[in-house]
Each structure stands twice: as C-alpha cells, then as structure tokens.
Enzyme design. Structure first.
Site, PDB file in Angstrom:
ATOM      1  N   ASN A   9      -0.376   5.821  -4.792  1.00 53.00           N
ATOM      2  CA  ASN A   9      -0.365   5.389  -6.186  1.00 53.00           C
ATOM      3  C   ASN A   9      -0.827   3.944  -6.187  1.00 53.00           C
ATOM      4  OD1 ASN A   9       0.131   4.576  -8.773  1.00 53.00           O
ATOM      5  ND2 ASN A   9       2.364   4.852  -8.687  1.00 53.00           N
ATOM      6  N   TRP A  10      -2.090   3.759  -6.552  1.00 51.23           N
ATOM      7  CA  TRP A  10      -2.655   2.400  -6.480  1.00 51.23           C
ATOM      8  C   TRP A  10      -2.074   1.482  -7.551  1.00 51.23           C
ATOM      9  CZ3 TRP A  10      -8.714   2.867  -5.613  1.00 51.23           C
ATOM     10  CH2 TRP A  10      -8.944   3.491  -4.379  1.00 51.23           C
ATOM     11  N   LYS A  11      -1.427   2.067  -8.557  1.00 52.26           N
ATOM     12  CA  LYS A  11      -0.944   1.281  -9.704  1.00 52.26           C
ATOM     13  C   LYS A  11      -2.124   0.477 -10.284  1.00 52.26           C
ATOM     14  CE  LYS A  11       3.665   1.552  -7.851  1.00 52.26           C
ATOM     15  NZ  LYS A  11       5.018   0.993  -7.723  1.00 52.26           N
ATOM     16  N   HIS A  93       6.366   8.153 -14.086  1.00 51.92           N
ATOM     17  CA  HIS A  93       6.696   7.083 -13.134  1.00 51.92           C
ATOM     18  C   HIS A  93       7.689   6.125 -13.795  1.00 51.92           C
ATOM     19  CE1 HIS A  93       6.362   3.663 -10.468  1.00 51.92           C
ATOM     20  NE2 HIS A  93       5.859   4.498  -9.569  1.00 51.92           N
ATOM     21  N   GLU A  95       7.853   3.064 -13.863  1.00 47.05           N
ATOM     22  CA  GLU A  95       7.245   1.926 -14.558  1.00 47.05           C
ATOM     23  C   GLU A  95       6.792   2.323 -15.965  1.00 47.05           C
ATOM     24  OE1 GLU A  95       4.538   0.986 -11.373  1.00 47.05           O
ATOM     25  OE2 GLU A  95       6.240   0.319 -10.175  1.00 47.05           O
ATOM     26  N   GLU A 164      11.890   8.953  -6.747  1.00 46.22           N
ATOM     27  CA  GLU A 164      11.627   7.530  -6.525  1.00 46.22           C
ATOM     28  C   GLU A 164      12.788   6.718  -7.080  1.00 46.22           C
ATOM     29  OE1 GLU A 164       7.097   6.758  -5.984  1.00 46.22           O
ATOM     30  OE2 GLU A 164       7.679   6.372  -8.031  1.00 46.22           O
ATOM     31  N   GLY A 170       8.821  -1.113  -4.598  1.00 48.09           N
ATOM     32  CA  GLY A 170       8.240  -2.448  -4.486  1.00 48.09           C
ATOM     33  C   GLY A 170       9.223  -3.512  -4.041  1.00 48.09           C
ATOM     34  N   SER A 208       9.013   2.041  -1.266  1.00 48.11           N
ATOM     35  CA  SER A 208       8.911   1.247  -0.040  1.00 48.11           C
ATOM     36  C   SER A 208       8.706   2.077   1.221  1.00 48.11           C
ATOM     37  CB  SER A 208      10.137   0.328   0.109  1.00 48.11           C
ATOM     38  OG  SER A 208      10.188  -0.604  -0.960  1.00 48.11           O
ATOM     39  N   GLY A 229       3.153   3.388  -2.834  1.00 45.99           N
ATOM     40  CA  GLY A 229       2.623   2.317  -3.672  1.00 45.99           C
ATOM     41  C   GLY A 229       1.896   1.281  -2.830  1.00 45.99           C
ATOM     42  N   GLY A 230       2.559   0.166  -2.571  1.00 46.45           N
ATOM     43  CA  GLY A 230       1.936  -0.967  -1.885  1.00 46.45           C
ATOM     44  C   GLY A 230       1.176  -0.602  -0.619  1.00 46.45           C
TER      45      GLY A 230
HETATM   46  P1  13P Z   1       6.119   1.052  -3.303  1.00 44.46           P
HETATM   47  O1  13P Z   1       5.672   1.972  -2.187  1.00 44.46           O
HETATM   48  O2  13P Z   1       5.240  -0.133  -3.469  1.00 44.46           O
HETATM   49  O3  13P Z   1       7.579   0.742  -3.211  1.00 44.46           O
HETATM   50  O4  13P Z   1       5.922   1.897  -4.665  1.00 44.46           O
HETATM   51  C1  13P Z   1       6.427   3.167  -4.741  1.00 44.46           C
HETATM   52  C2  13P Z   1       5.925   3.800  -5.971  1.00 44.46           C
HETATM   53  O5  13P Z   1       6.283   3.410  -7.067  1.00 44.46           O
HETATM   54  C3  13P Z   1       4.953   4.896  -5.835  1.00 44.46           C
HETATM   55  O6  13P Z   1       4.752   5.559  -7.041  1.00 44.46           O
END
Ligand code: 13P
Length: 246
Positions: A9-11, A93, A95, A164, A170, A208, A229-230
């Site tokens: 998930n590149w966000k 998600h 967010e 999640e 994050g 994470s 994510g990251g």
């Molecule tokens: P991180 O891997 O950066 O914690 O993000 C997880 C995430 O929200 C994937 O959708």
C-alpha cells in the site's frame, strides 16, 4: 493450503521516476512463491499497468467509490479501476475511516461495488489503541467485518480481509505474532459462520511489517500474508517480505 498474498500500500507516495525504479526492482526479483500486488495512487495506475504487463504481479487502488457513476466530484469508480486492469482495491483503510469518516456501511458498499466489477476488495479492519486498552478489540473488528459480510451476502467468500491494528500502522510498533494470530482466529471464525469459503479466504496482517518480522507473522496459522505500508516503498524491503511469505 492457502497461497499467501503480499500487497504493498503505497499510500500517498511516489513519482514517475521512483515508481519506475520500484516496480522494476520488484519485477526483477520474480518469481515469488506467493501472490504479490501493489496498490498505488490513482494517477499511477496507468504506468503501473504498463510496467507490470506480462508479469504475474498484480496491481490495485487504495480506495473506490461506492457509486457506479454520476455527479460525485473527486471520486473514482470501480469500473474505471477495472479499465486499468486493477485486480484489487483496498477499502476501509483506517486512514480513510479516520480522516474521511468512512462508516462501516460505506466500506461495505464499496466492497460490494468492487466485487460487482470483478475487482477483489481488500477490506481493512482494526482497533485503535484506546479500544485495545479497554478490551474492545474483538467487538470492534467483528462489528466492522459484520457490516461487510451482511452487505456482500453470498459473495462474502470472495473478499480478502486485512487486520490492521491502528496502533501498529506507521508506528514501528508491530502486533506480536500471537496478538495478530488471536485476532485473525476471531475473524476466521466469524467468516466460518457466514460463508462456506472461510477456510480458503485470505486474512492479511498489516501494521509495521518489515523484513525482520515478516516471517514470524506469516508463520501463524491464520495469517495469510501482509498489507505493507512503509516497507513497500523500497524494492529490497518489499522483496524480502515477499520472500518471507513463500
Ligand atoms: P505500515 O506498514 O507503514 O505500518 O502501514 C501499514 C498499512 O497501513 C498498510 O495498509
């Protein structure tokens, strides 16, 4: 046995140059022993489709509209995503639930819109730290999943679920494999009560996930891969996580 799925998930990250390098780096590391996908910002779907054409890598989006078309300024329909070859779309998600006030029912409607166009929704559920600390984890994730199960009806078996925990996203604070497995088992049981396909459905863990903790998370019986994510923004890290999945 369920084949694992690792989805990036590149966000809201990326640019043409970085995307090209990242996608080339992932493609060069094939083959993987698991399904691999990247969920990119809408404007980058086209170049992602070109970069990954002819590979077994999949791509998708990070949100979609619940509507088919119409006067919904700024929204993107699943039909549009399908035209770009999207295999997946992330819905719900945390967010989006948090910053865009998406309700359980809206998330469920988006998942339904996705399946109606043959795009697999990756439905995210997860509790906040305050909810975990007050013992509400199970109630919260079951409530979130229940809305989707009821809305999808007999198609519920076609979604991918992602657990999640909001406090792990994050933050560098991963759920322990045991904590994650406990919630995944709850979700699997809930799916079992609703669909005949629960045993083959994928439940991903996100929050994470890094190269150094992926293998122990993925070794849990009900963890079928990850939503990353990251660490999905660096080819070497993402590839290492995919390798940990099989
Ligand atoms: P991180 O891997 O950066 O914690 O993000 C997880 C995430 O929200 C994937 O959708």
């Amino acid at each position: 046995m369920r084949r694992k799925l690792v989805a990036g998930n590149w966000k809201m990250h990326g640019n043409h140059k970085a995307n090209a390098e990242l996608l080339a780096g992932i493609a060069a590391a094939r083959p993987f022993g698991c399904d691999v996908a990247v969920c990119v910002p809408f404007p980058y779907l086209s170049e992602t489709a070109v970069a990954l054409a002819g590979t077994d890598l999949r791509w998708g989006a990070q949100d979609c509209s619940a509507h088919e078309q119409g006067a919904y300024t700024g929204e993107v329909s699943v039909g549009m995503l399908a035209e770009f070859g999207c295999r997946y779309v992330i819905v719900g998600h945390s967010e989006r639930r948090q910053y865009h006030h998406e309700s359980d029912q809206l998330v469920a409607d988006k998942a339904k819109a996705a399946l109606a166009r043959g795009v697999t929704p990756i439905v995210c559920v997860g509790e906040t730290l305050a909810e975990r600390d007050t013992g509400q984890t199970e109630v919260v994730v079951k409530r979130q999943l229940s809305a989707v199960i009821h809305t999808l009806g007999h198609c519920a078996g076609e979604m991918v679920v992602a657990y999640e925990p909001v406090w792990a996203i994050g933050t560098g604070r991963t759920a322990t494999p045991e904590q994650a497995q406990a919630v995944h088992a709850v979700l699997r049981a809930q799916l079992q009560a609703a669909t005949a396909h629960a045993a083959t459905m994928k439940i991903l863990y996100g929050g994470s996930v890094k190269p150094d903790n992926a293998a122990t998370l993925f070794a849990q019986p009900d963890i079928d891969g990850g939503l990353i994510g990251g660490a999905s923004l660096k080819a070497a890290d993402f590839v290492a996580i995919c390798r940990a999945a099989g």
